[in-house]
Design an enzyme around this catalytic site. Structure first.
Site, PDB file in Angstrom:
ATOM      1  N   HIS A  99       0.566  -0.406  -4.556  1.00  0.00           N
ATOM      2  CA  HIS A  99       1.704  -0.059  -3.697  1.00  0.00           C
ATOM      3  C   HIS A  99       3.001  -0.484  -4.366  1.00  0.00           C
ATOM      4  O   HIS A  99       3.031  -1.432  -5.142  1.00  0.00           O
ATOM      5  CB  HIS A  99       1.573  -0.714  -2.321  1.00  0.00           C
ATOM      6  CG  HIS A  99       1.399  -2.193  -2.354  1.00  0.00           C
ATOM      7  ND1 HIS A  99       0.190  -2.800  -2.590  1.00  0.00           N
ATOM      8  CD2 HIS A  99       2.297  -3.200  -2.195  1.00  0.00           C
ATOM      9  CE1 HIS A  99       0.331  -4.111  -2.554  1.00  0.00           C
ATOM     10  NE2 HIS A  99       1.610  -4.379  -2.336  1.00  0.00           N
ATOM     11  N   HIS A 101       6.913  -1.593  -3.453  1.00  0.00           N
ATOM     12  CA  HIS A 101       7.868  -2.014  -2.421  1.00  0.00           C
ATOM     13  C   HIS A 101       9.214  -1.349  -2.699  1.00  0.00           C
ATOM     14  O   HIS A 101       9.707  -1.401  -3.829  1.00  0.00           O
ATOM     15  CB  HIS A 101       8.098  -3.528  -2.479  1.00  0.00           C
ATOM     16  CG  HIS A 101       6.885  -4.360  -2.191  1.00  0.00           C
ATOM     17  ND1 HIS A 101       6.664  -4.939  -0.973  1.00  0.00           N
ATOM     18  CD2 HIS A 101       5.834  -4.716  -2.968  1.00  0.00           C
ATOM     19  CE1 HIS A 101       5.526  -5.626  -1.011  1.00  0.00           C
ATOM     20  NE2 HIS A 101       4.996  -5.507  -2.213  1.00  0.00           N
TER      21      HIS A 101
HETATM   22  P1  5GP Z   1       1.931  -7.481  -1.867  1.00  0.00           P
HETATM   23  O1  5GP Z   1       2.222  -8.936  -1.732  1.00  0.00           O
HETATM   24  O2  5GP Z   1       0.457  -7.199  -1.944  1.00  0.00           O
HETATM   25  O3  5GP Z   1       2.704  -6.854  -3.003  1.00  0.00           O
HETATM   26  O4  5GP Z   1       2.520  -6.804  -0.552  1.00  0.00           O
HETATM   27  C1  5GP Z   1       1.748  -6.467   0.543  1.00  0.00           C
HETATM   28  C2  5GP Z   1       2.707  -6.079   1.661  1.00  0.00           C
HETATM   29  O5  5GP Z   1       1.966  -5.436   2.665  1.00  0.00           O
HETATM   30  C3  5GP Z   1       3.418  -7.263   2.298  1.00  0.00           C
HETATM   31  O6  5GP Z   1       4.828  -7.099   2.162  1.00  0.00           O
HETATM   32  C4  5GP Z   1       2.969  -7.209   3.770  1.00  0.00           C
HETATM   33  O7  5GP Z   1       4.009  -7.498   4.676  1.00  0.00           O
HETATM   34  C5  5GP Z   1       2.491  -5.775   3.914  1.00  0.00           C
HETATM   35  N1  5GP Z   1       1.394  -5.610   4.876  1.00  0.00           N
HETATM   36  C6  5GP Z   1       0.246  -6.330   4.920  1.00  0.00           C
HETATM   37  N2  5GP Z   1      -0.560  -5.885   5.929  1.00  0.00           N
HETATM   38  C7  5GP Z   1       0.115  -4.848   6.495  1.00  0.00           C
HETATM   39  C8  5GP Z   1      -0.213  -3.972   7.584  1.00  0.00           C
HETATM   40  O8  5GP Z   1      -1.268  -4.053   8.222  1.00  0.00           O
HETATM   41  N3  5GP Z   1       0.727  -3.031   7.898  1.00  0.00           N
HETATM   42  C9  5GP Z   1       1.897  -2.892   7.212  1.00  0.00           C
HETATM   43  N4  5GP Z   1       2.721  -1.940   7.608  1.00  0.00           N
HETATM   44  N5  5GP Z   1       2.233  -3.709   6.186  1.00  0.00           N
HETATM   45  C10 5GP Z   1       1.352  -4.675   5.836  1.00  0.00           C
END
Ligand code: 5GP
Ligand code: ZN
Length: 137
Positions: A99, A101
């Site tokens: 993903h 951001h």
């Molecule tokens: P990472 O740290 O893996 O780069 O980012 C994961 C992101 O996914 C985090 O910013 C977190 O807030 C978001 N996230 C985690 N679980 C969910 C969810 O169930 N729904 C949504 N919309 N965002 C999520």
């Protein structure tokens, strides 16, 4: 992947606030925004990490991030946008499904990255690191 949160969002088993989608990508609002308006661009197919993601799909994800960045400027009046992609626990990744951001930024939004620039001990040390990266290409 049956135990993947983002795959469950793709399948509709977990709800999400969708901003954009096509055959390959889905964009929805991050539930824990760094700044309100923070969106996530994900691939509909499960891939992880970036080095294992097909080139064409990765290119499409980044072009989608560009589209969302423009929409945050046009739609939210953002003054700037951070585009970030984490890989691995060491890099702060929490959800192991690729993903990107896309975070809208505003002049006085109060957020500061802990971006403390360090120094190499010597020019040689930096060159050595570069050589190791080049060997990995
Ligand atoms: P990472 O740290 O893996 O780069 O980012 C994961 C992101 O996914 C985090 O910013 C977190 O807030 C978001 N996230 C985690 N679980 C969910 C969810 O169930 N729904 C949504 N919309 N965002 C999520
Ligand atoms: Zn997944």
């Amino acid at each position: 992947m049956s135990d993947c949160i983002f795959c469950k969002i793709v399948s509709g088993d977990i709800p999400a606030t969708v901003v954009y989608e096509d055959d390959d990508v889905l964009v929805f609002m991050d539930i824990g925004p760094i700044i309100k308006g923070h969106a996530l661009v994900i691939s509909k197919e499960h891939h992880d990490p970036v080095t294992e993601t097909p080139d064409e799909l990765l290119a499409k994800m980044h072009l989608t991030a560009k589209k969302i960045a423009a929409a945050q400027v046009n739609g939210l009046g953002a003054d700037g946008v951070n585009i970030i992609q984490n890989n691995g626990i060491a890099a702060g990744q929490e959800v192991p499904h690729i993903h990107i951001h896309v975070i809208p930024r505003f002049g006085e939004d109060g957020h500061h990255w802990n971006w403390a620039a360090k120094k190499y001990d010597s020019f040689e040390e930096m060159a050595e690191m570069a050589e190791k990266i080049k060997a990995g290409l």
